[in-house]
Design a protein around this motif. Structure first.
Motif, PDB file in Angstrom:
ATOM      1  N   LYS A 149     -65.682 -14.944  19.919  1.00  0.00           N
ATOM      2  CA  LYS A 149     -64.222 -14.822  19.823  1.00  0.00           C
ATOM      3  C   LYS A 149     -63.689 -13.814  20.835  1.00  0.00           C
ATOM      4  O   LYS A 149     -62.610 -13.993  21.381  1.00  0.00           O
ATOM      5  CB  LYS A 149     -63.821 -14.406  18.410  1.00  0.00           C
ATOM      6  N   ASN A 184     -58.668 -16.270  27.652  1.00  0.00           N
ATOM      7  CA  ASN A 184     -57.289 -16.719  27.461  1.00  0.00           C
ATOM      8  C   ASN A 184     -56.283 -15.698  28.004  1.00  0.00           C
ATOM      9  O   ASN A 184     -55.303 -16.075  28.645  1.00  0.00           O
ATOM     10  CB  ASN A 184     -57.018 -17.012  25.990  1.00  0.00           C
ATOM     11  N   ALA A 216     -60.930 -14.843  23.607  1.00  0.00           N
ATOM     12  CA  ALA A 216     -59.667 -14.110  23.709  1.00  0.00           C
ATOM     13  C   ALA A 216     -59.503 -13.525  25.109  1.00  0.00           C
ATOM     14  O   ALA A 216     -58.419 -13.594  25.696  1.00  0.00           O
ATOM     15  CB  ALA A 216     -59.607 -13.011  22.653  1.00  0.00           C
TER      16      ALA A 216
END
Length: 182
Positions: free
Chosen positions: A72, A79, A76
């Protein structure tokens, strides 16, 4: 600012975030996967660097390519980088992250170039000798360059040991040329 300088700043931020989240090893694996994927598919790097392609499309592409394969924290980070318009430095950032990880964990990168492929035993002996000489952990990569004729060229950081026959022949040629002019 140069691409490497920008990438180094992002890599430092990522390694700090990963340490905070206790995910440094996972993120390192993700960065290695990212590097391997972009190297195998240069089109992905071209898409990330292309300013015409929308940020949302790039995020979707990264999601499709990496999806559940990365942590994750990495998702993140990728992104955020794309949404901030920094997709073109992702590859360099991943390289810098691996470099920072190696420094933090006292891992030294060494490269040996030989005229013919090293046997597993010779590579292991070379690795053991380098580790004994410098201490700590060493990542040894090997490369074959038939132009060396024989011997090897070992590079560790900014130091180099060249025992190749090609270099010996060049030195000998230079010595003969100097002796002939005296």
């Amino acid at each position: 600012m140069s691409e490497v300088t920008v990438a180094l700043r992002y890599a430092k931020a990522l390694i700090d975030l990963a340490a905070e989240q206790n995910a440094v090893e996972a993120v390192k694996g993700d960065m290695e996967l990212f590097l391997k994927t972009v190297k195998a598919n240069p089109e992905l790097g071209a898409v990330l660097a292309n300013p015409i392609i929308s940020h949302s499309k790039k995020v979707n592409i990264l999601g499709d390519v990496f999806g559940a394969k990365v942590s994750k924290v990495t998702t993140a980070f990728l992104n955020i980088m794309v949404n901030k318009g920094r997709g073109e430095v992702l590859y360099t950032t991943a390289n810098e992250f691996i470099g920072l990880y190696d420094v933090k964990n006292h891992i030294t990168n060494a490269r040996v170039t030989t005229a013919s492929p090293l046997s597993a035993a010779n590579k292991q002996k070379m690795l053991a000798d380098v580790q004994a000489a410098i201490g700590g952990t060493v990542k040894l990569t090997d490369k074959v360059d038939p132009k060396l004729i024989g011997g090897f060229v070992l590079t560790v950081g900014d130091r180099q040991v060249d025992t190749s026959i090609a270099t010996s022949l060049k030195k000998l040629k230079k010595d003969f040329a100097q002796a002939a002019t005296k």
